[in-house]
Scaffold this active site. Structure first.
Site, mmCIF file in Angstrom:
data_model
loop_
_atom_site.group_PDB
_atom_site.id
_atom_site.type_symbol
_atom_site.label_atom_id
_atom_site.label_comp_id
_atom_site.label_asym_id
_atom_site.label_seq_id
_atom_site.Cartn_x
_atom_site.Cartn_y
_atom_site.Cartn_z
ATOM 1 N N SER A 160 32.470 10.848 38.721
ATOM 2 C CA SER A 160 32.319 9.468 39.186
ATOM 3 C C SER A 160 32.202 9.413 40.697
ATOM 4 O O SER A 160 31.770 8.398 41.243
ATOM 5 C CB SER A 160 33.549 8.651 38.789
ATOM 6 N N HIS A 181 25.420 10.917 36.001
ATOM 7 C CA HIS A 181 26.565 10.010 35.868
ATOM 8 C C HIS A 181 26.261 8.974 34.795
ATOM 9 O O HIS A 181 25.564 7.991 35.040
ATOM 10 C CB HIS A 181 26.841 9.357 37.235
ATOM 11 N N GLU A 186 22.983 7.426 36.403
ATOM 12 C CA GLU A 186 22.791 7.609 37.850
ATOM 13 C C GLU A 186 22.523 9.108 38.054
ATOM 14 O O GLU A 186 23.353 9.941 37.672
ATOM 15 C CB GLU A 186 24.085 7.187 38.571
ATOM 16 N N ASN A 220 29.848 3.233 41.769
ATOM 17 C CA ASN A 220 31.264 3.030 42.067
ATOM 18 C C ASN A 220 31.505 2.512 43.476
ATOM 19 O O ASN A 220 32.516 1.863 43.727
ATOM 20 C CB ASN A 220 32.055 4.313 41.816
HETATM 21 P P1 NAD Z 1 39.041 12.421 29.611
HETATM 22 O O1 NAD Z 1 40.359 12.714 30.201
HETATM 23 O O2 NAD Z 1 38.902 11.367 28.553
HETATM 24 O O3 NAD Z 1 38.439 13.794 28.978
HETATM 25 C C1 NAD Z 1 38.445 15.026 29.632
HETATM 26 C C2 NAD Z 1 38.482 16.141 28.597
HETATM 27 O O4 NAD Z 1 38.283 17.396 29.257
HETATM 28 C C3 NAD Z 1 39.819 16.258 27.849
HETATM 29 O O5 NAD Z 1 39.583 16.190 26.456
HETATM 30 C C4 NAD Z 1 40.360 17.647 28.257
HETATM 31 O O6 NAD Z 1 41.046 18.303 27.211
HETATM 32 C C5 NAD Z 1 39.096 18.390 28.621
HETATM 33 N N1 NAD Z 1 39.245 19.482 29.563
HETATM 34 C C6 NAD Z 1 40.027 19.562 30.672
HETATM 35 N N2 NAD Z 1 39.818 20.717 31.327
HETATM 36 C C7 NAD Z 1 38.891 21.401 30.617
HETATM 37 C C8 NAD Z 1 38.248 22.671 30.788
HETATM 38 N N3 NAD Z 1 38.490 23.438 31.843
HETATM 39 N N4 NAD Z 1 37.349 23.064 29.864
HETATM 40 C C9 NAD Z 1 37.066 22.297 28.784
HETATM 41 N N5 NAD Z 1 37.636 21.074 28.577
HETATM 42 C C10 NAD Z 1 38.526 20.638 29.484
HETATM 43 O O7 NAD Z 1 38.062 12.128 30.836
HETATM 44 P P2 NAD Z 1 36.779 11.128 30.888
HETATM 45 O O8 NAD Z 1 37.229 9.731 31.101
HETATM 46 O O9 NAD Z 1 35.880 11.460 29.743
HETATM 47 O O10 NAD Z 1 36.120 11.591 32.275
HETATM 48 C C11 NAD Z 1 35.380 12.801 32.383
HETATM 49 C C12 NAD Z 1 34.527 12.750 33.640
HETATM 50 O O11 NAD Z 1 33.616 11.640 33.537
HETATM 51 C C13 NAD Z 1 35.309 12.539 34.939
HETATM 52 O O12 NAD Z 1 34.697 13.273 35.966
HETATM 53 C C14 NAD Z 1 35.178 11.035 35.180
HETATM 54 O O13 NAD Z 1 35.302 10.684 36.537
HETATM 55 C C15 NAD Z 1 33.769 10.796 34.675
HETATM 56 N N6 NAD Z 1 33.471 9.411 34.270
HETATM 57 C C16 NAD Z 1 34.392 8.681 33.561
HETATM 58 C C17 NAD Z 1 34.081 7.371 33.174
HETATM 59 C C18 NAD Z 1 35.043 6.540 32.363
HETATM 60 O O14 NAD Z 1 34.843 5.322 32.254
HETATM 61 N N7 NAD Z 1 36.073 7.143 31.767
HETATM 62 C C19 NAD Z 1 32.822 6.812 33.499
HETATM 63 C C20 NAD Z 1 31.889 7.603 34.194
HETATM 64 C C21 NAD Z 1 32.234 8.902 34.577
#
Ligand code: NAD
Length: 283
Positions: free
Chosen positions: A120, A141, A153, A191
């Protein structure tokens, strides 16, 4: 047709399962990798539910849903991503974790494979610098919820090549989304514009200008936003909102990006929004 046929998605949380869902739906072969077996099981259940919902709404037929699910192979082993043409990482928003993952992927992928981050706010240029292929790294993104939101994005790091951007654009079009290209600055565009609005809404709560319900109603009825900023903050996760504000505050050095103290204390209390059952609202 895109030259990318086989994609590995690393991290099967909120974003990873949605990304795997749309890739599978549009005919790509997907390896969905998460280090936590339980997260992988939850992701597959979510994908199956969301595909079934699309069938119920006649957006997809039953065969299409089965085929989409069949194209997604879950794994806990990162090595299974080795043959991918493109890897999209969606692990937590932590620079050190992501840099380490970029380094490991670089060592195991084919030379022409692309590495993308769904970050993000973290610098794509910095993540790419952990690899020997910064020209083949970029930001993709996706927006939450991925199966519904049309925007991707597309972030070009300092070294991202034209060919990489073109290959990624082609893929995004193939999954029926719209890529919008931006440069690599903290928070990118989405963002950088959205989070200060959410942060300001939190200041309005802190200063007693209005209750969360009133603030959200004003932005929905007055500005035609589909969701108020505080309901949206709960949906995104208050910890994620705080992380993004911190990255922009540090990276851009402008006090206008300082996180609201109320946001900090809610995160410290473990009130993270929907995922913890309590944020500005109760769930
Ligand atoms: P989340 O916490 O829901 O999921 C992350 C997953 O990654 C978990 O299931 C965890 O077990 C796994 N994980 C952690 N370390 C790992 C590794 N080394 N290898 C394999 N798996 C691993 O997170 P999310 O909300 O899905 O966010 C993920 C990314 O997307 C972040 O960078 C976040 O900033 C970005 N993002 C999130 C949103 C949102 O609304 N949640 C929107 C856009 C972008």
């Amino acid at each position: 047709m895109s030259d990318i046929q086989y994609v590995a998605v690393i991290g099967a949380g909120t974003m990873g399962n949605g990304i795997a869902h749309v890739l599978g739906k549009y005919g790509l072969h997907v390896t969905l990798c998460d280090s936590d077996r339980g997260a992988l099981d939850r992701a597959l259940a979510t994908i199956e539910n969301n595909l079934a919902r699309e069938v119920a709404k006649a957006k997809l037929d039953q065969d299409g849903a089965h085929a989409a699910r069949a194209r997604i192979t879950p794994t806990v082993k990162l090595d299974d991503a080795a043959p991918a043409d493109l890897v999209i990482e969606a692990i937590p928003e932590n620079r050190t974790l992501k840099q380490e993952l970029f380094r490991r992927l670089d060592a195991m992928l084919q030379p022409e494979a692309l590495i993308a981050s769904n970050t993000s706010s973290i610098s794509i240029t910095e993540l790419a610098a952990a690899t020997s292929r910064p020209d083949r790294c970029l930001g993709l993104h996706f927006m939450n919820p991925v199966p519904i939101m049309r925007l991707v994005e597309l972030i070009r790091g300092l070294a991202t090549s034209d060919l990489t951007a073109a290959r990624a654009q082609q893929l995004v079009h193939r999954i029926d989304k719209t890529p919008v290209e931006v440069r690599d600055f903290p928070g990118f565009v989405s963002n950088r514009v959205l989070m200060p609005m959410i942060n300001e809404a939190i200041f309005c709560v802190l200063e007693g200008v209005g209750k969360p319900e009133a603030i959200d109603e004003i932005m929905k009825l007055g500005m035609a936003h589909p969701m108020g900023p505080l309901a949206l903050a709960d949906f995104i996760g208050l910890d994620t909102c705080l992380n993004i504000m911190e990255v922009m505050h540090q990276g851009l050095g402008d006090p206008k990006f300082r996180p609201c103290p109320l946001l900090r204390s809610m995160v410290a209390a473990g009130w993270l929004g929907r995922k913890s059952g309590r944020g500005f609202y109760s769930y």
